[in-house]
Design a protein around this motif. Sequence first.
Motif, PDB file in Angstrom:
ATOM      1  N   SER A   1       4.036   7.847   4.288  1.00 55.20           N
ATOM      2  CA  SER A   1       3.900   7.023   3.096  1.00 55.20           C
ATOM      3  C   SER A   1       3.700   5.546   3.459  1.00 55.20           C
ATOM      4  O   SER A   1       2.832   4.870   2.900  1.00 55.20           O
ATOM      5  CB  SER A   1       5.140   7.176   2.215  1.00 55.20           C
ATOM      6  OG  SER A   1       5.108   6.276   1.131  1.00 55.20           O
ATOM      7  N   TYR A   2       4.485   5.049   4.394  1.00 58.74           N
ATOM      8  CA  TYR A   2       4.374   3.645   4.795  1.00 58.74           C
ATOM      9  C   TYR A   2       3.048   3.372   5.508  1.00 58.74           C
ATOM     10  O   TYR A   2       2.493   2.285   5.367  1.00 58.74           O
ATOM     11  CB  TYR A   2       5.563   3.237   5.659  1.00 58.74           C
ATOM     12  CG  TYR A   2       6.706   2.648   4.867  1.00 58.74           C
ATOM     13  CD1 TYR A   2       7.149   3.234   3.684  1.00 58.74           C
ATOM     14  CD2 TYR A   2       7.358   1.511   5.305  1.00 58.74           C
ATOM     15  CE1 TYR A   2       8.188   2.694   2.965  1.00 58.74           C
ATOM     16  CE2 TYR A   2       8.401   0.959   4.596  1.00 58.74           C
ATOM     17  CZ  TYR A   2       8.821   1.551   3.415  1.00 58.74           C
ATOM     18  OH  TYR A   2       9.846   1.010   2.701  1.00 58.74           O
ATOM     19  N   MET A   3       2.546   4.330   6.255  1.00 55.97           N
ATOM     20  CA  MET A   3       1.238   4.148   6.900  1.00 55.97           C
ATOM     21  C   MET A   3       0.148   4.017   5.843  1.00 55.97           C
ATOM     22  O   MET A   3      -0.707   3.133   5.934  1.00 55.97           O
ATOM     23  CB  MET A   3       0.931   5.310   7.848  1.00 55.97           C
ATOM     24  CG  MET A   3       1.685   5.268   9.135  1.00 55.97           C
ATOM     25  SD  MET A   3       1.248   6.719  10.138  1.00 55.97           S
ATOM     26  CE  MET A   3       1.820   6.177  11.735  1.00 55.97           C
ATOM     27  N   ILE A   4       0.198   4.878   4.854  1.00 49.71           N
ATOM     28  CA  ILE A   4      -0.800   4.832   3.776  1.00 49.71           C
ATOM     29  C   ILE A   4      -0.674   3.523   2.996  1.00 49.71           C
ATOM     30  O   ILE A   4      -1.680   2.843   2.731  1.00 49.71           O
ATOM     31  CB  ILE A   4      -0.659   6.064   2.848  1.00 49.71           C
ATOM     32  CG1 ILE A   4      -1.048   7.336   3.606  1.00 49.71           C
ATOM     33  CG2 ILE A   4      -1.504   5.898   1.574  1.00 49.71           C
ATOM     34  CD1 ILE A   4      -0.663   8.626   2.907  1.00 49.71           C
ATOM     35  N   GLN A   5       0.553   3.147   2.642  1.00 52.79           N
ATOM     36  CA  GLN A   5       0.775   1.901   1.913  1.00 52.79           C
ATOM     37  C   GLN A   5       0.297   0.692   2.712  1.00 52.79           C
ATOM     38  O   GLN A   5      -0.264  -0.256   2.141  1.00 52.79           O
ATOM     39  CB  GLN A   5       2.262   1.727   1.607  1.00 52.79           C
ATOM     40  CG  GLN A   5       2.814   2.684   0.587  1.00 52.79           C
ATOM     41  CD  GLN A   5       4.307   2.488   0.426  1.00 52.79           C
ATOM     42  OE1 GLN A   5       4.761   1.379   0.148  1.00 52.79           O
ATOM     43  NE2 GLN A   5       5.075   3.553   0.607  1.00 52.79           N
ATOM     44  N   SER A   6       0.520   0.721   4.027  1.00 53.14           N
ATOM     45  CA  SER A   6       0.121  -0.421   4.850  1.00 53.14           C
ATOM     46  C   SER A   6      -1.390  -0.575   4.917  1.00 53.14           C
ATOM     47  O   SER A   6      -1.907  -1.695   4.926  1.00 53.14           O
ATOM     48  CB  SER A   6       0.735  -0.326   6.253  1.00 53.14           C
ATOM     49  OG  SER A   6       0.178   0.739   6.997  1.00 53.14           O
ATOM     50  N   VAL A   7      -2.114   0.528   4.930  1.00 54.19           N
ATOM     51  CA  VAL A   7      -3.583   0.452   4.952  1.00 54.19           C
ATOM     52  C   VAL A   7      -4.096  -0.152   3.647  1.00 54.19           C
ATOM     53  O   VAL A   7      -4.850  -1.135   3.655  1.00 54.19           O
ATOM     54  CB  VAL A   7      -4.213   1.845   5.186  1.00 54.19           C
ATOM     55  CG1 VAL A   7      -5.715   1.811   4.927  1.00 54.19           C
ATOM     56  CG2 VAL A   7      -3.926   2.327   6.597  1.00 54.19           C
ATOM     57  N   PHE A   8      -3.690   0.423   2.529  1.00 51.97           N
ATOM     58  CA  PHE A   8      -4.204  -0.050   1.246  1.00 51.97           C
ATOM     59  C   PHE A   8      -3.654  -1.430   0.877  1.00 51.97           C
ATOM     60  O   PHE A   8      -4.375  -2.249   0.304  1.00 51.97           O
ATOM     61  CB  PHE A   8      -3.946   0.987   0.146  1.00 51.97           C
ATOM     62  CG  PHE A   8      -4.789   2.209   0.322  1.00 51.97           C
ATOM     63  CD1 PHE A   8      -6.151   2.167   0.068  1.00 51.97           C
ATOM     64  CD2 PHE A   8      -4.237   3.393   0.796  1.00 51.97           C
ATOM     65  CE1 PHE A   8      -6.956   3.293   0.250  1.00 51.97           C
ATOM     66  CE2 PHE A   8      -5.029   4.516   0.979  1.00 51.97           C
ATOM     67  CZ  PHE A   8      -6.387   4.461   0.713  1.00 51.97           C
ATOM     68  N   GLY A   9      -2.415  -1.691   1.226  1.00 52.58           N
ATOM     69  CA  GLY A   9      -1.844  -3.015   0.986  1.00 52.58           C
ATOM     70  C   GLY A   9      -2.557  -4.089   1.789  1.00 52.58           C
ATOM     71  O   GLY A   9      -2.830  -5.184   1.275  1.00 52.58           O
ATOM     72  N   SER A  10      -2.873  -3.788   3.040  1.00 55.45           N
ATOM     73  CA  SER A  10      -3.599  -4.734   3.885  1.00 55.45           C
ATOM     74  C   SER A  10      -4.968  -5.062   3.304  1.00 55.45           C
ATOM     75  O   SER A  10      -5.389  -6.218   3.285  1.00 55.45           O
ATOM     76  CB  SER A  10      -3.791  -4.169   5.298  1.00 55.45           C
ATOM     77  OG  SER A  10      -2.567  -3.956   5.925  1.00 55.45           O
ATOM     78  N   LEU A  11      -5.652  -4.035   2.849  1.00 54.57           N
ATOM     79  CA  LEU A  11      -6.986  -4.252   2.268  1.00 54.57           C
ATOM     80  C   LEU A  11      -6.905  -5.072   0.976  1.00 54.57           C
ATOM     81  O   LEU A  11      -7.618  -6.064   0.820  1.00 54.57           O
ATOM     82  CB  LEU A  11      -7.670  -2.915   1.999  1.00 54.57           C
ATOM     83  CG  LEU A  11      -8.125  -2.141   3.225  1.00 54.57           C
ATOM     84  CD1 LEU A  11      -8.585  -0.738   2.840  1.00 54.57           C
ATOM     85  CD2 LEU A  11      -9.230  -2.885   3.959  1.00 54.57           C
ATOM     86  N   ALA A  12      -6.034  -4.667   0.087  1.00 54.25           N
ATOM     87  CA  ALA A  12      -5.937  -5.338  -1.212  1.00 54.25           C
ATOM     88  C   ALA A  12      -5.477  -6.789  -1.070  1.00 54.25           C
ATOM     89  O   ALA A  12      -6.138  -7.716  -1.564  1.00 54.25           O
ATOM     90  CB  ALA A  12      -4.986  -4.572  -2.129  1.00 54.25           C
ATOM     91  N   MET A  13      -4.374  -6.981  -0.393  1.00 53.06           N
ATOM     92  CA  MET A  13      -3.840  -8.339  -0.270  1.00 53.06           C
ATOM     93  C   MET A  13      -4.725  -9.212   0.618  1.00 53.06           C
ATOM     94  O   MET A  13      -4.855 -10.415   0.378  1.00 53.06           O
ATOM     95  CB  MET A  13      -2.402  -8.305   0.254  1.00 53.06           C
ATOM     96  CG  MET A  13      -1.427  -7.668  -0.714  1.00 53.06           C
ATOM     97  SD  MET A  13      -1.520  -8.317  -2.415  1.00 53.06           S
ATOM     98  CE  MET A  13      -1.032 -10.003  -2.162  1.00 53.06           C
ATOM     99  N   GLY A  14      -5.339  -8.617   1.619  1.00 55.37           N
ATOM    100  CA  GLY A  14      -6.224  -9.377   2.492  1.00 55.37           C
ATOM    101  C   GLY A  14      -7.438  -9.914   1.764  1.00 55.37           C
ATOM    102  O   GLY A  14      -7.819 -11.077   1.940  1.00 55.37           O
ATOM    103  N   VAL A  15      -8.044  -9.089   0.936  1.00 52.67           N
ATOM    104  CA  VAL A  15      -9.227  -9.528   0.188  1.00 52.67           C
ATOM    105  C   VAL A  15      -8.848 -10.595  -0.841  1.00 52.67           C
ATOM    106  O   VAL A  15      -9.544 -11.608  -0.984  1.00 52.67           O
ATOM    107  CB  VAL A  15      -9.947  -8.324  -0.461  1.00 52.67           C
ATOM    108  CG1 VAL A  15     -11.034  -8.783  -1.422  1.00 52.67           C
ATOM    109  CG2 VAL A  15     -10.539  -7.423   0.618  1.00 52.67           C
ATOM    110  N   VAL A  16      -7.739 -10.394  -1.544  1.00 55.17           N
ATOM    111  CA  VAL A  16      -7.292 -11.388  -2.525  1.00 55.17           C
ATOM    112  C   VAL A  16      -6.972 -12.709  -1.831  1.00 55.17           C
ATOM    113  O   VAL A  16      -7.408 -13.785  -2.278  1.00 55.17           O
ATOM    114  CB  VAL A  16      -6.068 -10.871  -3.323  1.00 55.17           C
ATOM    115  CG1 VAL A  16      -5.441 -11.972  -4.151  1.00 55.17           C
ATOM    116  CG2 VAL A  16      -6.466  -9.697  -4.207  1.00 55.17           C
ATOM    117  N   THR A  17      -6.231 -12.652  -0.733  1.00 57.25           N
ATOM    118  CA  THR A  17      -5.891 -13.861   0.011  1.00 57.25           C
ATOM    119  C   THR A  17      -7.151 -14.546   0.532  1.00 57.25           C
ATOM    120  O   THR A  17      -7.289 -15.769   0.439  1.00 57.25           O
ATOM    121  CB  THR A  17      -4.941 -13.532   1.179  1.00 57.25           C
ATOM    122  OG1 THR A  17      -3.769 -12.906   0.646  1.00 57.25           O
ATOM    123  CG2 THR A  17      -4.548 -14.777   1.952  1.00 57.25           C
ATOM    124  N   SER A  18      -8.089 -13.758   1.044  1.00 55.93           N
ATOM    125  CA  SER A  18      -9.352 -14.310   1.549  1.00 55.93           C
ATOM    126  C   SER A  18     -10.130 -15.015   0.449  1.00 55.93           C
ATOM    127  O   SER A  18     -10.708 -16.084   0.678  1.00 55.93           O
ATOM    128  CB  SER A  18     -10.214 -13.200   2.145  1.00 55.93           C
ATOM    129  OG  SER A  18      -9.573 -12.602   3.227  1.00 55.93           O
TER     130      SER A  18
END
Length: 161
Positions: free
Chosen positions: A131-148
């Motif tokens: 679960s944490y691996m899946i959350q980390s992938v999608f969280g990284s993508l979502a928050m990374g794009v917003v932050t960028s």
Amino acid sequence: MKNFKTEIKWALIFSFTSLFWMYLEKSIGLHDKYIAKQAIYTNLIAIPYIIIFYLAIREKKREYFKGVMSWQQGLVSGGIMSILIAILAPIIQYIVSKAITPQYFDNIISYTVESGTMTQESAQAYFSLKSYMIQSVFGSLAMGVVTSAIVSLFLKTSTKK
């Protein structure tokens, strides 16, 4: 690959920062003794994460774009960095759960069940390596794009004359 050396460098810095942060959380007791406070204090990692994205996109602007960068170029650079971070995220999560804090999932499951926040079954499903691996992938993508997107607004070269 030469075109993406900045993104690769900063994705690695981001990943090592994540490892260090988890070690710090573990060291101060947020994964056991003070686990009730972990959900609050873990969010402070957003500060170094935003700084990392800022420094990465600023470097891309200075070194690759020679000081002239559009919002879109900054967004693409940050998006590429986000993809690289997302690729590394499951590896980082594996290292955290196996080497840095192997008892975290047991501790957080016990805490959430005892506090009445979740049932045993729900807690075991949510607080797991998969679960944490899946959350980390999608969280990284979502928050990374917003932050960028936000950082790129501040770093773009003005088109006004």
